[in-house]
Design a protein around this motif. Structure first.
Motif, PDB file in Angstrom:
ATOM      1  N   ALA A   1       8.604  30.392  22.346  1.00  0.00           N
ATOM      2  CA  ALA A   1       9.421  31.647  22.608  1.00  0.00           C
ATOM      3  C   ALA A   1       8.873  33.061  22.530  1.00  0.00           C
ATOM      4  O   ALA A   1       9.016  33.575  23.047  1.00  0.00           O
ATOM      5  N   THR A   2       8.359  32.940  20.696  1.00  0.00           N
ATOM      6  CA  THR A   2       7.994  34.144  19.742  1.00  0.00           C
ATOM      7  C   THR A   2       6.508  34.556  20.492  1.00  0.00           C
ATOM      8  O   THR A   2       6.256  35.560  21.002  1.00  0.00           O
ATOM      9  N   VAL A   3       5.458  33.388  21.430  1.00  0.00           N
ATOM     10  CA  VAL A   3       4.731  34.273  22.481  1.00  0.00           C
ATOM     11  C   VAL A   3       4.610  34.254  23.772  1.00  0.00           C
ATOM     12  O   VAL A   3       4.114  34.729  23.420  1.00  0.00           O
ATOM     13  N   LEU A   4       5.415  33.622  23.507  1.00  0.00           N
ATOM     14  CA  LEU A   4       5.692  33.715  25.579  1.00  0.00           C
ATOM     15  C   LEU A   4       6.783  34.854  25.576  1.00  0.00           C
ATOM     16  O   LEU A   4       6.399  35.242  26.531  1.00  0.00           O
ATOM     17  N   GLY A   5       7.277  35.035  24.849  1.00  0.00           N
ATOM     18  CA  GLY A   5       8.402  35.982  25.231  1.00  0.00           C
ATOM     19  C   GLY A   5       7.473  37.455  25.524  1.00  0.00           C
ATOM     20  O   GLY A   5       8.406  38.074  26.386  1.00  0.00           O
ATOM     21  N   PRO A   6       6.466  38.242  24.775  1.00  0.00           N
ATOM     22  CA  PRO A   6       6.164  40.047  25.334  1.00  0.00           C
ATOM     23  C   PRO A   6       5.365  39.665  26.133  1.00  0.00           C
ATOM     24  O   PRO A   6       6.097  40.272  27.088  1.00  0.00           O
ATOM     25  N   PRO A   7       5.147  38.869  27.030  1.00  0.00           N
ATOM     26  CA  PRO A   7       4.169  39.076  28.236  1.00  0.00           C
ATOM     27  C   PRO A   7       5.674  38.772  29.341  1.00  0.00           C
ATOM     28  O   PRO A   7       5.243  39.106  31.017  1.00  0.00           O
ATOM     29  N   ALA A   8       6.492  37.815  29.266  1.00  0.00           N
ATOM     30  CA  ALA A   8       7.733  37.411  30.124  1.00  0.00           C
ATOM     31  C   ALA A   8       8.988  39.147  30.283  1.00  0.00           C
ATOM     32  O   ALA A   8       8.904  39.727  30.834  1.00  0.00           O
ATOM     33  N   LYS A   9       8.338  39.291  28.969  1.00  0.00           N
ATOM     34  CA  LYS A   9       9.624  40.828  29.067  1.00  0.00           C
ATOM     35  C   LYS A   9       8.428  41.785  29.610  1.00  0.00           C
ATOM     36  O   LYS A   9       9.032  42.939  30.455  1.00  0.00           O
TER      37      LYS A   9
ATOM     38  N   VAL B   1      10.352  41.784  37.791  1.00  0.00           N
ATOM     39  CA  VAL B   1      10.246  40.849  37.998  1.00  0.00           C
ATOM     40  C   VAL B   1      11.869  40.401  37.440  1.00  0.00           C
ATOM     41  O   VAL B   1      12.013  40.105  36.006  1.00  0.00           O
ATOM     42  N   PRO B   2      12.107  39.051  38.467  1.00  0.00           N
ATOM     43  CA  PRO B   2      13.270  38.773  38.076  1.00  0.00           C
ATOM     44  C   PRO B   2      12.849  38.117  36.655  1.00  0.00           C
ATOM     45  O   PRO B   2      12.385  37.508  36.529  1.00  0.00           O
ATOM     46  N   ALA B   3      14.073  38.092  35.768  1.00  0.00           N
ATOM     47  CA  ALA B   3      13.904  37.425  35.106  1.00  0.00           C
ATOM     48  C   ALA B   3      13.597  35.532  34.856  1.00  0.00           C
ATOM     49  O   ALA B   3      12.698  35.116  34.091  1.00  0.00           O
ATOM     50  N   ALA B   4      14.716  35.212  35.712  1.00  0.00           N
ATOM     51  CA  ALA B   4      13.494  33.915  36.085  1.00  0.00           C
ATOM     52  C   ALA B   4      12.061  33.898  37.002  1.00  0.00           C
ATOM     53  O   ALA B   4      11.779  32.872  35.726  1.00  0.00           O
ATOM     54  N   ALA B   5      12.333  34.570  37.855  1.00  0.00           N
ATOM     55  CA  ALA B   5      10.540  34.442  37.931  1.00  0.00           C
ATOM     56  C   ALA B   5       9.581  34.871  36.810  1.00  0.00           C
ATOM     57  O   ALA B   5       8.441  33.629  36.679  1.00  0.00           O
ATOM     58  N   ALA B   6       9.553  35.889  35.714  1.00  0.00           N
ATOM     59  CA  ALA B   6       9.000  36.065  35.101  1.00  0.00           C
ATOM     60  C   ALA B   6       8.888  34.705  33.899  1.00  0.00           C
ATOM     61  O   ALA B   6       7.826  34.578  33.407  1.00  0.00           O
ATOM     62  N   ALA B   7      10.001  34.352  33.499  1.00  0.00           N
ATOM     63  CA  ALA B   7      10.081  33.011  32.614  1.00  0.00           C
ATOM     64  C   ALA B   7       8.775  32.143  33.450  1.00  0.00           C
ATOM     65  O   ALA B   7       8.073  31.213  32.554  1.00  0.00           O
ATOM     66  N   GLY B   8       9.076  31.863  34.910  1.00  0.00           N
ATOM     67  CA  GLY B   8       8.717  30.544  35.400  1.00  0.00           C
ATOM     68  C   GLY B   8       7.170  31.194  34.914  1.00  0.00           C
ATOM     69  O   GLY B   8       6.675  29.823  35.290  1.00  0.00           O
ATOM     70  N   LEU B   9       7.048  32.462  35.731  1.00  0.00           N
ATOM     71  CA  LEU B   9       5.424  32.685  35.993  1.00  0.00           C
ATOM     72  C   LEU B   9       4.393  32.828  34.430  1.00  0.00           C
ATOM     73  O   LEU B   9       3.275  31.900  34.337  1.00  0.00           O
ATOM     74  N   VAL B  10       5.591  32.664  33.034  1.00  0.00           N
ATOM     75  CA  VAL B  10       4.900  32.074  32.001  1.00  0.00           C
ATOM     76  C   VAL B  10       4.808  31.458  31.960  1.00  0.00           C
ATOM     77  O   VAL B  10       3.799  30.740  31.110  1.00  0.00           O
ATOM     78  N   MET B  11       5.409  30.034  31.670  1.00  0.00           N
ATOM     79  CA  MET B  11       5.609  28.776  31.781  1.00  0.00           C
ATOM     80  C   MET B  11       4.573  28.243  32.299  1.00  0.00           C
ATOM     81  O   MET B  11       3.797  27.154  32.197  1.00  0.00           O
ATOM     82  N   LEU B  12       4.397  28.156  33.688  1.00  0.00           N
ATOM     83  CA  LEU B  12       3.285  28.256  34.318  1.00  0.00           C
ATOM     84  C   LEU B  12       1.808  28.703  33.992  1.00  0.00           C
ATOM     85  O   LEU B  12       0.538  27.590  34.085  1.00  0.00           O
TER      86      LEU B  12
ATOM     87  N   THR C   1      12.207  26.232  26.077  1.00  0.00           N
ATOM     88  CA  THR C   1      11.839  27.676  26.004  1.00  0.00           C
ATOM     89  C   THR C   1      11.097  28.471  27.341  1.00  0.00           C
ATOM     90  O   THR C   1      11.656  29.816  27.531  1.00  0.00           O
ATOM     91  N   PHE C   2      11.847  27.849  28.474  1.00  0.00           N
ATOM     92  CA  PHE C   2      11.790  28.573  28.712  1.00  0.00           C
ATOM     93  C   PHE C   2      13.451  29.411  29.119  1.00  0.00           C
ATOM     94  O   PHE C   2      13.495  30.052  30.402  1.00  0.00           O
ATOM     95  N   LEU C   3      14.447  29.087  28.863  1.00  0.00           N
ATOM     96  CA  LEU C   3      15.325  28.891  29.103  1.00  0.00           C
ATOM     97  C   LEU C   3      15.139  30.418  27.505  1.00  0.00           C
ATOM     98  O   LEU C   3      16.255  31.486  28.507  1.00  0.00           O
ATOM     99  N   PHE C   4      14.518  29.946  26.505  1.00  0.00           N
ATOM    100  CA  PHE C   4      14.509  30.779  26.058  1.00  0.00           C
ATOM    101  C   PHE C   4      13.837  32.213  25.768  1.00  0.00           C
ATOM    102  O   PHE C   4      14.382  33.374  26.041  1.00  0.00           O
ATOM    103  N   ILE C   5      13.290  31.545  26.916  1.00  0.00           N
ATOM    104  CA  ILE C   5      12.250  32.945  27.388  1.00  0.00           C
ATOM    105  C   ILE C   5      13.461  34.169  28.406  1.00  0.00           C
ATOM    106  O   ILE C   5      13.091  35.359  28.588  1.00  0.00           O
TER     107      ILE C   5
END
Length: 389
Positions: free
Chosen positions: A58-66, A73-84, A178-182
């Motif tokens: 999450a520390t690595v994927l958090g900045p692009p999600a933010k 972009v909604p939080a859930a969609a942003a986290a989903g795109l980053v996770m994909l 990780t998805f929930l943390f992001i």
């Protein structure tokens, strides 16, 4: 005339023993508390292991999600795109590099063991023979371990993630966490601040914010530095005609996440394998390249990319890696430095508050945190609609 009072030596000695006794009791209590904490963590490692890896991801994927959330972009969609994107990158890595590493791991271990044997022969029968039973016994132990592990490495390369339980269960759990943390991690610090109240809420927010930044900076920097090291050493291995240059470069990248020890171990494997498959001259060339790359990393890359955010002495890093590896194996060695860096950041903040108290005479607990909550700060308080207030 003022009368000079001479204190009895026995009183002074007795007071010294009182201080020693007081601090001895404190040290014993602290050691007992740390032992109980270590025991609890060890027996609940099945829970903490996926949580720890999820936080690191999450520390690595958090900045692009933010960045996506800042663009609406909604939080859930942003986290989903980053996770994909993250899963796609992992898929490419596992499909191209990891299978080759798994297939070649036994061969690497066997050739490294032969390299240890050649080093031993050179030490005993070389131009400057060394008559030392301890050196021979140590090298024989390393060689025997590498030979015994040759058949197990291919099946164990991907098994560290399943130390506590099944690989698939842990992988799914880590990805979900990780998805929930992001997705909801940016709401955690405001919640902690409200929960802590006026006196300590700001301090808790600031501590967690600093720890998060330190942890994220360490992981991102180590990934970049390890990638640069792997590319440079991999190119050198390819130029000397090393047939196993791809898996050796992957081992170098993975070993870069364990400071000092990982770089030393992966470099030694590369040199030993080159000694067997190529020639002593090529092995010396690879050794020189590895030393040059390590100097580049220590004197240029890490200071430039990481600055003084870690501010940990190499001895502290080495002790942390040794302790983590001794207690929790490879995963402990990997997590030791991030945990130590987080604890060090907490101690620095406490020291800052003490210095502020000494200069202002205020209450270190009652004083509010000085860090502003800005739009770039994940601690910025958000209302239910996601707007900052």
């Amino acid at each position: 005339m003022s009368e000079t009072r001479i204190r009895d030596r026995a009183v002074i000695i007795d007071q010294g023993f009182v201080v020693i006794q007081r601090w001895g009791i404190r040290i014993i209590v602290i050691a007992a508390a740390l032992y109980v904490l270590g025991w609890a963590v060890g027996h609940t490692w099945v829970v903490w292991f996926p949580v720890a890896l999820a936080i690191l991801f999450a520390t690595v994927l958090g900045p692009p999600a933010k960045a996506l959330r800042d663009r609406g972009v909604p939080a859930a969609a942003a986290a989903g795109l980053v996770m994909l994107g993250f899963l796609a990158a992992l898929g490419v890595l596992f499909s191209i590099l990891i299978p080759q590493l798994v297939d070649e791991a036994p061969q690497i271990a066997d050739r490294a063991a032969k390299g240890v044997g050649e080093v031993q022969d050179w030490l005993v029968n070389g131009p400057l023979p060394i008559e030392s039973g301890q050196i021979s016994n140590a090298l024989n132990s390393v060689e025997d371990w590498l030979r015994d592990s040759a058949g197990d490495i291919s099946s164990g390369v991907l098994s560290t993630i399943g130390v506590a339980t099944n690989v698939i269960v842990n992988t799914v759990l880590i990805l979900i966490l990780t998805f929930l943390f992001i997705k909801d991690g940016h709401r955690f610090l405001p919640y902690v601040e409200r929960l802590g109240g006026h006196r300590v809420g700001g301090h808790l927010r600031e501590l967690l914010y600093r720890a998060w930044n330190t942890l994220g900076g360490f992981i991102r920097t180590q990934a970049l530095v390890s990638f640069i090291d792997a590319v440079l050493i991999g190119v050198a291995l390819a130029l000397v005609g090393q047939p196993l240059w791809v898996p050796l470069a992957v081992i170098t990248f993975i070993g870069g996440f364990i400071p000092i020890v990982g770089a030393f171990a992966s470099g030694a494997i590369a040199v030993l394998v080159t000694l067997v498959t190529n020639s002593p001259q090529d092995a010396l060339i690879i050794l020189a390249v590895i030393i040059a790359v390590q100097q580049l990393e220590g004197n240029v890359l890490s200071p430039m990319l990481q600055g003084k955010s870690m501010n940990l002495h190499p001895a502290v890093v080495l002790m942390a890696v040794t302790a983590g590896g001794s207690m929790f194996g490879i995963t402990g060695a990997f997590l030791a430095v991030p945990v130590t860096a987080t604890v060090a950041e907490i101690l620095r903040y406490a020291n800052e508050r003490i210095d502020t108290t000494l200069t202002t005479g205020g209450d270190p607990v009652a004083m509010t945190s000085t860090a502003p909550a800005t739009a770039s700060d994940p601690a910025a308080v958000e209302d239910e609609g996601g707007k900052q207030r």
